[in-house]
Design a protein around this motif. Structure first.
Motif, PDB file in Angstrom:
ATOM      1  N   UNK A  91       0.847  -1.273  -0.009  1.00  0.00           N
ATOM      2  CA  UNK A  91       0.070   0.039   0.090  1.00  0.00           C
ATOM      3  C   UNK A  91       0.943   1.241   0.108  1.00  0.00           C
ATOM      4  N   UNK A  92       2.038   1.007   0.356  1.00  0.00           N
ATOM      5  CA  UNK A  92       2.968   2.322   0.526  1.00  0.00           C
ATOM      6  C   UNK A  92       3.920   2.481  -0.829  1.00  0.00           C
ATOM      7  N   UNK A  93       3.607   1.442  -1.968  1.00  0.00           N
ATOM      8  CA  UNK A  93       4.576   1.650  -3.051  1.00  0.00           C
ATOM      9  C   UNK A  93       3.601   2.315  -4.158  1.00  0.00           C
ATOM     10  N   UNK A  94       4.585   3.138  -5.078  1.00  0.00           N
ATOM     11  CA  UNK A  94       3.743   3.405  -6.361  1.00  0.00           C
ATOM     12  C   UNK A  94       3.382   2.340  -7.098  1.00  0.00           C
ATOM     13  N   UNK A  95       2.501   2.705  -8.073  1.00  0.00           N
ATOM     14  CA  UNK A  95       2.264   1.420  -8.868  1.00  0.00           C
ATOM     15  C   UNK A  95       3.304   0.924  -9.695  1.00  0.00           C
ATOM     16  N   UNK A  96       4.325   1.767 -10.417  1.00  0.00           N
ATOM     17  CA  UNK A  96       5.324   1.065 -11.387  1.00  0.00           C
ATOM     18  C   UNK A  96       6.334   0.426 -10.485  1.00  0.00           C
ATOM     19  N   UNK A  97       6.371   0.593  -9.143  1.00  0.00           N
ATOM     20  CA  UNK A  97       7.377  -0.238  -8.306  1.00  0.00           C
ATOM     21  C   UNK A  97       6.769  -1.706  -7.990  1.00  0.00           C
ATOM     22  N   UNK A  98       5.426  -1.577  -7.891  1.00  0.00           N
ATOM     23  CA  UNK A  98       4.526  -2.918  -7.535  1.00  0.00           C
ATOM     24  C   UNK A  98       4.599  -3.925  -8.978  1.00  0.00           C
ATOM     25  N   UNK A 152       6.865  -3.743 -11.150  1.00  0.00           N
ATOM     26  CA  UNK A 152       8.294  -4.200 -11.149  1.00  0.00           C
ATOM     27  C   UNK A 152       8.581  -5.376 -10.485  1.00  0.00           C
ATOM     28  N   UNK A 153       8.111  -5.493  -8.999  1.00  0.00           N
ATOM     29  CA  UNK A 153       8.148  -6.360  -8.150  1.00  0.00           C
ATOM     30  C   UNK A 153       7.409  -7.672  -8.393  1.00  0.00           C
ATOM     31  N   UNK A 154       6.466  -7.359  -9.156  1.00  0.00           N
ATOM     32  CA  UNK A 154       5.599  -8.383  -9.633  1.00  0.00           C
ATOM     33  C   UNK A 154       6.155  -9.252 -10.674  1.00  0.00           C
ATOM     34  N   UNK A 155       6.563  -8.582 -11.596  1.00  0.00           N
ATOM     35  CA  UNK A 155       7.302  -9.099 -12.680  1.00  0.00           C
ATOM     36  C   UNK A 155       8.612  -9.921 -12.296  1.00  0.00           C
ATOM     37  N   UNK A 156       9.497  -9.198 -11.328  1.00  0.00           N
ATOM     38  CA  UNK A 156      10.593  -9.998 -10.951  1.00  0.00           C
ATOM     39  C   UNK A 156      10.260 -11.161 -10.339  1.00  0.00           C
ATOM     40  N   UNK A 157       8.786 -11.034  -9.306  1.00  0.00           N
ATOM     41  CA  UNK A 157       8.570 -12.407  -8.804  1.00  0.00           C
ATOM     42  C   UNK A 157       8.298 -13.430  -9.637  1.00  0.00           C
ATOM     43  N   UNK A 158       7.436 -13.163 -11.013  1.00  0.00           N
ATOM     44  CA  UNK A 158       7.163 -14.000 -11.646  1.00  0.00           C
ATOM     45  C   UNK A 158       8.541 -14.697 -12.479  1.00  0.00           C
ATOM     46  N   UNK A 159       9.442 -13.617 -12.770  1.00  0.00           N
ATOM     47  CA  UNK A 159      10.586 -14.168 -13.501  1.00  0.00           C
ATOM     48  C   UNK A 159      11.519 -15.094 -12.351  1.00  0.00           C
TER      49      UNK A 159
END
Length: 476
Positions: free
Chosen positions: A116-123, A125-132
């Protein structure tokens, strides 16, 4: 001056910050290991994140391992969070409706509201990194599985290669392994596939057919095993599967046959079980028309002939001990089974007749037994029963029992698998039984060998010498 120093930080105390994470290094400047402590602000609980392990720890441990001076650990980075932001996030999260994470210990999960404290683009990026990362983890797991399958497959198939394919070859005990049977009797290529399928099932719990060639694991097996030293294709065609089913049926019968062979040998190794051994051999000989392998017909037949010679010596011993009833009862059994268990042209049949006649004449049987003696000799001579066997008190034939033995062996779910240590198991069991037999009946084995080689019965002098030796041993 002291007052100025104290007041210089007064403007920095308007917004409270709380320690949120500690990155820790264990080791020296050039090497070491890293982990982190992260505080859950909602529950006010600290967690240690060490590689794949997430564990709850006390704050005392966090401070001990972070400050330095304890072993070679010390913090190299501290992360603080704005306390006002944490309070806002807590209000926004309300009840536990955000994503959660589980502890390595398997205990209850805890809400993760940091997103909830992260901007959308960071969220994103984290999601894509998690998928990878998950894809990389799955790739690594698949690589490890294929490596494990290959490590099982290579030595097993090397054993199969020791038995070149010959459709009518003489399979022996060391080949009582279905993959070897397939490779050695019909199709090396299909034998390869069956070994690989067994190894795959052993590692993954699924067969190659279930895994399929379009799955990630199927493609990896094709790349790293099929294209190197495996079968030509991951999945056999319909004709190969039909052939495999046909070989399964034959091998099931084959496995049942082996149970009978070992049963016969084990009976013969106990003198009180000779009749059970003869019964077993009678049944085996009836199965010869069912394409029995030559080795497994000849082995029980040879042992059977030896026991006939040994039993004749026992008749002679009992007669000399004036145990007329016991001697004639055993002689009747010899005569009865000589019809079912020895071919009419076999010189062993004439040898059995000669040995019994020798025993009957060398011991003074009372007159009341002479008629039975004539009937016994006539039975062997004419190859036709000449006396009533109902008074023997023996179960001379029970086809149902043997059929059940074969059925149980053939229906075992393990007979098509890879029998690890098979050489120590099935072959050793057979070799030990045969070795025990040869030691126990050494003199009669020698007599049998001479009869087989010369194709004629032995001379009376030779038989008398063997009988005299046996009687001396018996008296001792």
């Amino acid at each position: 001056l002291n007052n100025d120093i104290e007041q210089s930080y007064a403007s920095l105390t308007n917004k409270p910050y709380r320690l949120h994470a500690v990155l820790v290094h264990d080791g020296k400047a050039g090497s070491g290991h890293y982990w982190s402590f992260i505080r859950d602000p909602k529950e006010d609980i600290w967690f240690r994140y060490n590689d794949t392990q997430v564990t709850k720890v006390d704050e005392e441990i966090v401070m001990k391992e972070s400050i330095g001076g304890w072993n070679q650990t010390s913090a190299y980075c501290l992360v603080y969070l704005d306390d006002h932001l944490l309070q806002e996030a807590s209000v926004l999260s309300g009840t536990k409706n955000l994503r959660s994470y589980a502890l390595s210990s398997g205990s209850a999960s805890s809400d993760d509201f940091y997103g909830t404290m992260l901007p959308r683009y960071l969220k994103d990026e984290v999601a894509n990194d998690n998928v990878a990362l998950m894809h990389e983890i799955e790739e690594g797991k698949t690589e490890a599985i294929v490596k494990q399958i290959h490590e099982l497959y290579k030595p097993r198939y090397q054993i199969c290669q020791k038995y070149p394919c010959r459709e009518h070859q003489n399979l022996k005990a060391e080949q009582l392994n279905f993959p070897i049977y397939v490779h050695a009797t019909k199709s090396p290529e299909l034998g390869k596939w069956w070994v690989l399928d067994l190894c795959t099932t052993e590692v993954t719990g699924e067969s190659l057919v279930t895994i399929g060639q379009d799955s990630t694991l199927g493609r990896k097996i094709s790349e790293q095993i099929i294209n190197k030293d495996g079968p030509k294709q991951l999945l056999p065609g319909l004709s190969d599967m039909n052939l495999l089913n046909e070989l399964k049926q034959k091998f099931a019968v084959f496995s049942g046959n082996i149970v009978l062979v070992l049963k016969a040998i084990n009976h013969f190794n106990h003198e009180e079980e000779w009749v059970q051994g003869w019964r077993t051999v009678s049944y085996i000989r009836k199965l010869k028309a069912m394409s029995w392998n030559g080795y497994y017909i000849n082995l029980p037949n040879d042992l059977n002939r030896v026991i006939f010679l040994r039993a004749c010596s026992e008749v002679n011993f009992l007669a000399k001990a004036n145990k007329w009833t016991d001697a004639l009862r055993l002689a009747k059994l010899i005569a009865y089974f000589s019809i079912t268990n020895i071919d009419q042209t076999d010189p062993h049949r004439r040898q059995v007749l000669a040995n019994l006649r020798n025993g009957f004449t060398s011991a003074p049987f009372p007159e009341e037994y002479q008629e039975v003696i004539v009937q016994i000799q006539k039975t062997i001579d004419t190859y036709q029963p000449s006396f009533d066997i109902s008074d023997l008190g023996e179960k001379l034939d029970d086809q149902q029992e043997f059929e059940m033995l074969e059925k149980n062996a053939a229906s075992s779910p393990d007979i098509y698998g890879w029998i690890e240590g098979w050489k120590v198991g099935s072959q050793k069991k057979l070799e030990e039984a045969i070795g025990q037999f040869k030691d126990k009946y050494k003199g009669w084995v020698e007599m049998h060998t001479m009869i087989t080689e010369k194709k004629i019965p032995l001379t009376k002098e030779h038989v008398d010498a063997r009988e005299a030796e046996y009687l001396r041993d018996k008296s001792h």
